[in-house]
Structures are given as C-alpha cells and as structure tokens.
Design an enzyme around this catalytic site. Structure first.
Site, mmCIF file in Angstrom:
data_model
loop_
_atom_site.group_PDB
_atom_site.id
_atom_site.type_symbol
_atom_site.label_atom_id
_atom_site.label_comp_id
_atom_site.label_asym_id
_atom_site.label_seq_id
_atom_site.Cartn_x
_atom_site.Cartn_y
_atom_site.Cartn_z
ATOM 1 N N LYS A 122 40.118 37.608 19.856
ATOM 2 C CA LYS A 122 39.162 36.538 20.410
ATOM 3 C C LYS A 122 38.339 36.300 19.000
ATOM 4 C CE LYS A 122 38.464 36.967 25.340
ATOM 5 N NZ LYS A 122 37.651 37.172 26.478
ATOM 6 N N LYS A 203 50.454 35.696 27.655
ATOM 7 C CA LYS A 203 49.837 36.162 28.990
ATOM 8 C C LYS A 203 49.240 34.485 29.490
ATOM 9 C CE LYS A 203 45.482 37.333 29.262
ATOM 10 N NZ LYS A 203 44.687 37.425 30.548
ATOM 11 N N LYS A 206 42.757 31.929 31.610
ATOM 12 C CA LYS A 206 41.710 30.953 31.713
ATOM 13 C C LYS A 206 41.261 30.270 30.579
ATOM 14 C CE LYS A 206 39.142 33.981 34.615
ATOM 15 N NZ LYS A 206 38.148 34.654 33.581
HETATM 16 P P1 ATP Z 1 40.272 34.641 29.700
HETATM 17 O O1 ATP Z 1 41.226 34.020 29.193
HETATM 18 O O2 ATP Z 1 38.865 34.023 29.845
HETATM 19 O O3 ATP Z 1 40.007 35.985 29.012
HETATM 20 P P2 ATP Z 1 41.679 35.889 31.927
HETATM 21 O O4 ATP Z 1 42.483 34.842 32.356
HETATM 22 O O5 ATP Z 1 42.160 36.941 31.002
HETATM 23 O O6 ATP Z 1 40.491 34.957 31.035
HETATM 24 P P3 ATP Z 1 40.030 37.603 33.026
HETATM 25 O O7 ATP Z 1 38.690 37.321 33.717
HETATM 26 O O8 ATP Z 1 39.711 38.049 31.575
HETATM 27 O O9 ATP Z 1 40.892 36.555 33.075
HETATM 28 O O10 ATP Z 1 40.646 38.643 33.958
HETATM 29 C C1 ATP Z 1 40.373 39.155 35.251
HETATM 30 C C2 ATP Z 1 41.548 39.871 35.834
HETATM 31 O O11 ATP Z 1 42.549 39.264 36.025
HETATM 32 C C3 ATP Z 1 41.656 41.030 35.062
HETATM 33 O O12 ATP Z 1 41.855 42.370 35.802
HETATM 34 C C4 ATP Z 1 42.898 40.935 34.353
HETATM 35 O O13 ATP Z 1 43.691 42.115 33.813
HETATM 36 C C5 ATP Z 1 43.494 39.916 35.264
HETATM 37 N N1 ATP Z 1 44.337 39.178 34.509
HETATM 38 C C6 ATP Z 1 43.919 38.068 33.764
HETATM 39 N N2 ATP Z 1 45.261 37.381 33.477
HETATM 40 C C7 ATP Z 1 46.229 38.105 34.021
HETATM 41 C C8 ATP Z 1 47.547 37.590 33.899
HETATM 42 N N3 ATP Z 1 48.172 36.714 33.309
HETATM 43 N N4 ATP Z 1 48.693 38.372 34.675
HETATM 44 C C9 ATP Z 1 48.039 39.726 35.347
HETATM 45 N N5 ATP Z 1 46.596 39.777 35.370
HETATM 46 C C10 ATP Z 1 45.982 39.025 34.971
#
Ligand code: ATP
Ligand code: LTN
Length: 338
Positions: A122, A203, A206
């Site tokens: 990040k 991965k 969001k």
């Molecule tokens: P950002 O991109 O804003 O970091 P993110 O999509 O990674 O967001 P988070 O809010 O950080 O989402 O994660 C919330 C939950 O969803 C956490 O438990 C994280 O491990 C899970 N998670 C996020 N992305 C994935 C993915 N691609 N596959 C499985 N679990 C996920």
C-alpha cells in the site's frame, strides 16, 4: 433475548472479524470471510466489525465513506449475520478500539510493522505515507485482543497480520503478565484467496478499479454474467485437470465455494468442458448464490431505522467487554484508572 445473549456471552468462545467499508464488497470478501462468519455464529459468540478507522489509513471521500459504512453493515445482515446472536459493530462507535491501539503501539517494535507486506504494497502506491498505514495492523490487533477473541475468520491475505497480533499479545503477556487470549486464524476450506477475474495472478480486491476485475455482491445478474464470461482463462480449449491455468482454477474455486460441491463432483462434472460452457455454469451458480443476499439487502435497506438500531444495540452490548479489557490492560501497565 437478553437472557439468550447472556448465555452466548458466558458459554461460548469468541470470534472477531472485520471488513473495511471501502469500495464495493465482492465475492472474494463473501467467500473468504462473510460466508464463514455466518456459519460460525451458531458455535461462537461473534463480533463482526465495520472497520472505519482502518479505512481512513488511506484517504476516503467523507460522504462516500459514510454511505459505505451503512452499505457494509446492511450486507453483513443480508449475507445472514443474525443480530439476535451476533454483534455488528462500527469500530469507531466503541472508542476502546482506538484506546487499546495506542496502548499496544507502545509495546510494538517498529521493525515488525515495517516488515508487513500489505504495508509495503500500500505504501508503494501512495505519494505520502501516513503513520496510520504503518499502525494499521496494531489497530487490527486491538480489535481482536479487545474482545479476547479465540478465533479470527479471514481470507488468506490476513494471515501475516494475525501472526503479528499473536506476537504483540505474547510480548504484552511476557512484559506485563498473562492478559490476552492467543487468537487463531481460521481460513475457509475453499475460497480463502479468490483471484481477480481480469488477472488471475492478483487477489480480487475492492481497491482494484478495473470494470471486469471483481463481481460485486450487489451486481445485477446480467452484469455478473458479463463479467464472468469475460474472465481471463488460457489458450487451452477446455478444462484439463492435469494442466489447470490460474484463471480456470479460480473459476472452479468460485463455483465450488458457492455450491459446496466436493472435489470429485467438480472434477467429474467439468473435466473436458469447453471454457464457454464452464463460464456459463459458474455465472449461474454465482447469480443463484447472490440472489437471496440481494433480496434481503433490498428488504433491510427499505426498513427505516432498522440498521441504526442494530448498530446501536450491538455497540451497547459489546462496549462493557471492550471497556473491561482496556481497564485490565491499563492496570497491568500501571496507567491511572481510578
Ligand atoms: P482492499 O482492496 O480495500 O484492501 P479487500 O478487498 O482486500 O479490500 P478487506 O476489507 O481488506 O477487502 O477484507 C475483508 C475480508 O475479506 C478479509 O477477511 C480478507 O481476508 C477477505 N478477502 C479480501 N479479498 C479476498 C479475496 N480475494 N479472497 C478471499 N478473501 C478475501
Ligand atoms: N485488516 C482486515 C480488516 C480487519 C480485521 C480486523 C480482520 C480489521 N480489523 C480484525 C479480522 C480481525 C482486512 O481484511 N483488510
């Protein structure tokens, strides 16, 4: 209901997890985290947080952030979190999260934080790196340790943060005496790491903005179909289990996580299937899996005052637990509590 809750608080080990109210929740968040939460809530006393203080570690448009907090909470409910047995808490409404974070910051070596891969990723994307981004995992440790959570259900990307949480807890316990329960990481059996549809080496996330990167939990069925039909695969004609590319593997994982099929069922159904047919089948499984969530989301958001009431009652229910941990930590550290 109060009696029932007292039972839950006293008898069952605790679970805590959280999601940032940034961007649109996607099927990675659902399969990696939310779906597991729904399952666990019957065996544990659960606290699920909308971590708005984590969200602001990178700049968020204020009006958008405020709207996403409500949307995320409504999606927790729509996915099946039952507020009669689980608490849905907006992190900032329980000030003890921020308070414990500071106390833990003081026992966390800088080097531990600088090694975090999410911080490095990040930070590389920012022009100027705020101190909050470095502190991010300490706040996460505070979320977990505040409730003495035994189990933390997350996706695979959070395992390093969970190791750090245990390191911080251990360090605190050895400096000041046994205080914190050691939390375990709980990954889902299938779907711990859903990959981006447009790039299956990354991965699903969001914060990734590509129009065909993620399937949002609130995407209409036609958009879901379009996104999955455009998913990146490889140049083979059909599914070959001895030679699965990451895009095809990802689609099969998504299918399996939504349907609950066994490995054998997936293998015998999809072996040799052409990619067009595979994508259609996966798209229909996703549409069917999200349909009831979208339906409940519409109901929840059309009931005035319901969400606010759930969030207020949850915060009131968990605040005494959080406050008593902060008090204990302060006493252990010699901070003024009288
Ligand atoms: P950002 O991109 O804003 O970091 P993110 O999509 O990674 O967001 P988070 O809010 O950080 O989402 O994660 C919330 C939950 O969803 C956490 O438990 C994280 O491990 C899970 N998670 C996020 N992305 C994935 C993915 N691609 N596959 C499985 N679990 C996920
Ligand atoms: N960092 C987590 C969100 C999060 C969390 C938590 C997860 C904040 N506090 C406590 C589990 C337990 C993420 O998914 N990005």
């Amino acid at each position: 209901m109060k009696e029932a809750l007292r039972y839950y608080f006293s008898m069952k080990p605790r679970v805590l997890s959280g999601i940032q109210p940034t961007g649109n929740l996607h099927i990675g968040n659902y399969l990696g985290a939310l779906k597991n939460w729904v399952r666990l809530q019957h065996d544990y006393e659960c606290v699920f947080c909308i971590v708005d203080l984590h969200a602001i570690t990178v700049y968020q448009d204020p009006a958008e952030l405020r709207a996403k907090i409500d949307q995320t909470a409504a999606l927790f409910l729509a996915a099946g979190i039952d507020p009669a047995i689980s608490s849905i808490v907006v992190q900032s409404t329980v000030p003890a999260h921020a308070e414990l974070c500071w106390l833990l910051t003081c026992v966390t070596p800088l080097g531990w934080l600088e090694r975090m891969t999410q911080f490095k990723d990040k930070a590389a994307k920012q022009e100027s790196v705020g101190d909050g981004l470095l502190q991010y995992p300490v706040l996460m440790a505070a979320d977990i340790l505040l409730y003495q959570a035994r189990v933390v259900p997350v996706g695979e990307d959070q395992t390093q943060h969970l190791e750090l949480t245990r390191d911080i807890a251990q360090r605190f316990n050895s400096l000041y005496g046994e205080t914190f329960v050691m939390p375990e990481t709980k990954l889902p059996a299938v779907g711990a790491r859903i990959m981006g549809l447009d790039d299956p080496t990354k991965k699903m996330s969001k914060s990734e903005t590509g129009a065909y990167h993620a399937v949002g939990l609130l995407d209409p069925p036609d958009l879901i179909r379009r996104k999955i039909m455009r998913a990146t695969t490889d140049s083979l004609p059909g599914v070959d289990f001895d030679n699965l590319g990451p895009g095809v593997q990802n689609l099969l994982t998504i299918f399996q996580a939504f349907t609950g099929w066994t490995d054998e069922q997936v293998r015998s159904h999809f072996a040799g299937m052409r990619y067009g047919e595979l994508k259609k089948t996966v798209a229909e499984a996703v549409v069917a899996g999200l349909e009831p969530i979208q339906q409940r989301y519409r109901e929840i958001t059309s009931e005035p005052g319901y969400l606010k009431r759930v969030l207020r009652e949850s915060a009131e229910r968990v605040a005494p637990i959080a406050n008593s941990t902060v008090r204990l930590v302060k006493e252990r550290m010699g901070i003024y509590t009288d």
